[in-house]
Design a protein around this motif. Structure first.
Motif, mmCIF file in Angstrom:
data_model
loop_
_atom_site.group_PDB
_atom_site.id
_atom_site.type_symbol
_atom_site.label_atom_id
_atom_site.label_comp_id
_atom_site.label_asym_id
_atom_site.label_seq_id
_atom_site.Cartn_x
_atom_site.Cartn_y
_atom_site.Cartn_z
ATOM 1 N N LEU A 55 1.075 4.399 -2.645
ATOM 2 C CA LEU A 55 1.003 5.785 -2.204
ATOM 3 C C LEU A 55 2.191 6.579 -2.751
ATOM 4 C CD1 LEU A 55 -0.133 8.089 -0.440
ATOM 5 C CD2 LEU A 55 1.197 7.160 1.474
ATOM 6 N N LYS A 56 3.366 5.979 -2.705
ATOM 7 C CA LYS A 56 4.565 6.659 -3.203
ATOM 8 C C LYS A 56 4.445 6.981 -4.687
ATOM 9 C CE LYS A 56 8.461 4.385 -3.668
ATOM 10 N NZ LYS A 56 9.720 3.662 -3.324
ATOM 11 N N GLU A 58 -6.855 2.277 2.309
ATOM 12 C CA GLU A 58 -6.183 1.281 1.465
ATOM 13 C C GLU A 58 -5.597 0.161 2.332
ATOM 14 O OE1 GLU A 58 -4.690 0.247 -2.574
ATOM 15 O OE2 GLU A 58 -6.217 1.609 -1.806
ATOM 16 N N ILE A 81 -5.156 12.623 1.532
ATOM 17 C CA ILE A 81 -4.332 11.523 1.030
ATOM 18 C C ILE A 81 -3.987 10.551 2.150
ATOM 19 C CG2 ILE A 81 -2.076 12.583 1.374
ATOM 20 C CD1 ILE A 81 -3.193 10.539 -1.682
ATOM 21 N N ILE A 120 -6.318 5.124 -3.044
ATOM 22 C CA ILE A 120 -5.307 6.169 -3.195
ATOM 23 C C ILE A 120 -5.514 6.948 -4.485
ATOM 24 C CG2 ILE A 120 -2.836 6.595 -3.512
ATOM 25 C CD1 ILE A 120 -2.315 4.268 -1.613
ATOM 26 N N SER A 141 1.704 7.364 -6.372
ATOM 27 C CA SER A 141 0.676 8.387 -6.539
ATOM 28 C C SER A 141 1.232 9.776 -6.240
ATOM 29 C CB SER A 141 -0.517 8.091 -5.610
ATOM 30 O OG SER A 141 -1.493 9.108 -5.699
ATOM 31 N N CYS A 186 0.838 -1.205 0.000
ATOM 32 C CA CYS A 186 0.000 0.000 0.000
ATOM 33 C C CYS A 186 0.869 1.250 0.000
ATOM 34 C CB CYS A 186 -0.917 0.006 1.227
ATOM 35 S SG CYS A 186 -2.154 -1.311 1.259
ATOM 36 N N ARG A 227 -7.014 8.353 2.558
ATOM 37 C CA ARG A 227 -7.094 7.349 1.481
ATOM 38 C C ARG A 227 -6.119 6.200 1.730
ATOM 39 N NH1 ARG A 227 -6.957 10.895 -4.083
ATOM 40 N NH2 ARG A 227 -8.658 12.357 -3.597
ATOM 41 N N TYR A 228 -4.902 6.566 2.178
ATOM 42 C CA TYR A 228 -3.909 5.521 2.465
ATOM 43 C C TYR A 228 -4.383 4.628 3.611
ATOM 44 C CZ TYR A 228 0.384 3.373 4.190
ATOM 45 O OH TYR A 228 1.318 2.469 4.637
#
Length: 316
Positions: A163-164, A189, A182, A203, A166, A159, A185-186
């Motif tokens: 994220l990275k 996730e 954000i 994400i 994105s 996950c 969202r993470y």
């Protein structure tokens, strides 16, 4: 024609004033609880107690209690008021240790209203009390051992990679990022992957059904805020108003869990996530524990075999 006066209005005014004065007197009596027991305490505000900023949503509960903790420096323990309810704040490390271990069986009641039938989501470890809480706590303890948590680390890392990527794309495109959004969202996730075993792609897609219901949970509607207020400040009303809940959220989570369990059982699918542990617990009645039963023995016994909190506080 009134009871005390010729006109009805003076009677209404007198009756209203009497009720207000009685309520005020009752609150003042409640706010003398700690003083009457000789426990050091901070002067409470009318109705708000010592948590006015929290009740008015001006700050968080954690920040309010951090300030109270700092203001009570020099006292091993002290009394505070959350709304109209008295709470004992412990500051002495040895007393806290006794509370969390040897005397823990005496402090399992949280005072929150729960009903597994009328409000299924209320029947969780954070809200349950007494024997029901103790039984569930002992069963679920093995799911939170370091070994079980390490099994989910790979999913958390996956996950984090999404994220990275994105964030990299957003940076290349010069987009403005809302950190709170954000981060939420993470979080969803990770929950989707580690708890339910599904990749929801929250994400990059904040319009998915899972994300929308996640927002309802993290940012509840008016009914949810009312429920939270009652739980924190008027818990005696909780059992009567247990019907105030988010039925759509309950149905969504319940149906998702039922469908995921059915799919895994029908297709013999196993995954190292929290849902799989719960399925194992349901099937076997227990989980293989990596820790000694003595680590949770204080949950199973009601007696005390060492210095008690009562003795410790008396000594202090």
């Amino acid at each position: 024609m009134g009871l005390l006066f010729e006109s009805l209005w003076p009677d209404v005014v007198v009756a209203t004033a009497t009720v207000v004065l009685m309520i005020y007197w009752k609150l003042m009596t409640l706010y003398s609880y700690w003083s009457s027991k000789g426990v050091p305490n901070l002067t409470p505000h009318f109705f708000y107690g010592n948590t006015k900023e929290f009740m008015l949503k001006q700050t968080t509960q954690a920040e309010v209690y951090q300030k109270l903790y700092n203001d009570l420096e020099g006292h091993p323990f002290a009394g505070v008021y959350q709304g109209i309810y008295p709470y004992l704040m412990l500051r002495d490390p040895e007393t806290i240790k006794l509370f969390m271990t040897k005397d823990f069986s005496h402090f399992t009641d949280k005072g929150f209203a729960t009903d597994e039938k009328k409000a299924p989501l209320s029947a969780n470890l954070a809200l349950l009390s007494g024997k029901r809480w103790r039984s569930l706590r002992v069963k679920l303890t093995p799911t939170f051992t370091s070994g079980k948590m390490k099994m989910m680390l790979l999913m958390v890392a996956e996950c984090a990679e999404r994220l990275k990527e994105s964030l990299k794309n957003a940076s290349k495109n010069g987009e403005i990022i809302e950190v709170k959004q954000i981060a939420g969202r993470y979080t969803m996730e990770v929950i989707g992957s580690c708890v339910f075993g599904i990749q929801i792609n929250s994400i990059n897609n904040d319009e998915s059904e899972f994300v929308n219901f996640g927002k309802r949970f993290l940012t509840p509607p008016l009914s949810g805020k009312l429920r939270g207020f009652i739980r924190n400040f008027l818990p005696f009303l909780g059992q009567f108003l247990i019907f105030i809940r988010d039925k759509k959220l309950e149905e969504f989570i319940g149906n998702m869990v039922i469908n995921m369990v059915r799919y895994r059982e029908e297709n013999n699918i196993e995954r190292e996530d929290f849902l799989q542990m719960l399925m194992e617990l349901k099937k076997k009645g227990k989980l293989e524990s990596e820790i000694s039963i003595t680590e949770d023995a204080h949950l199973l016994r009601g007696e005390m075999n060492a210095t008690s909190i009562e003795d410790k506080i008396t000594d202090i």
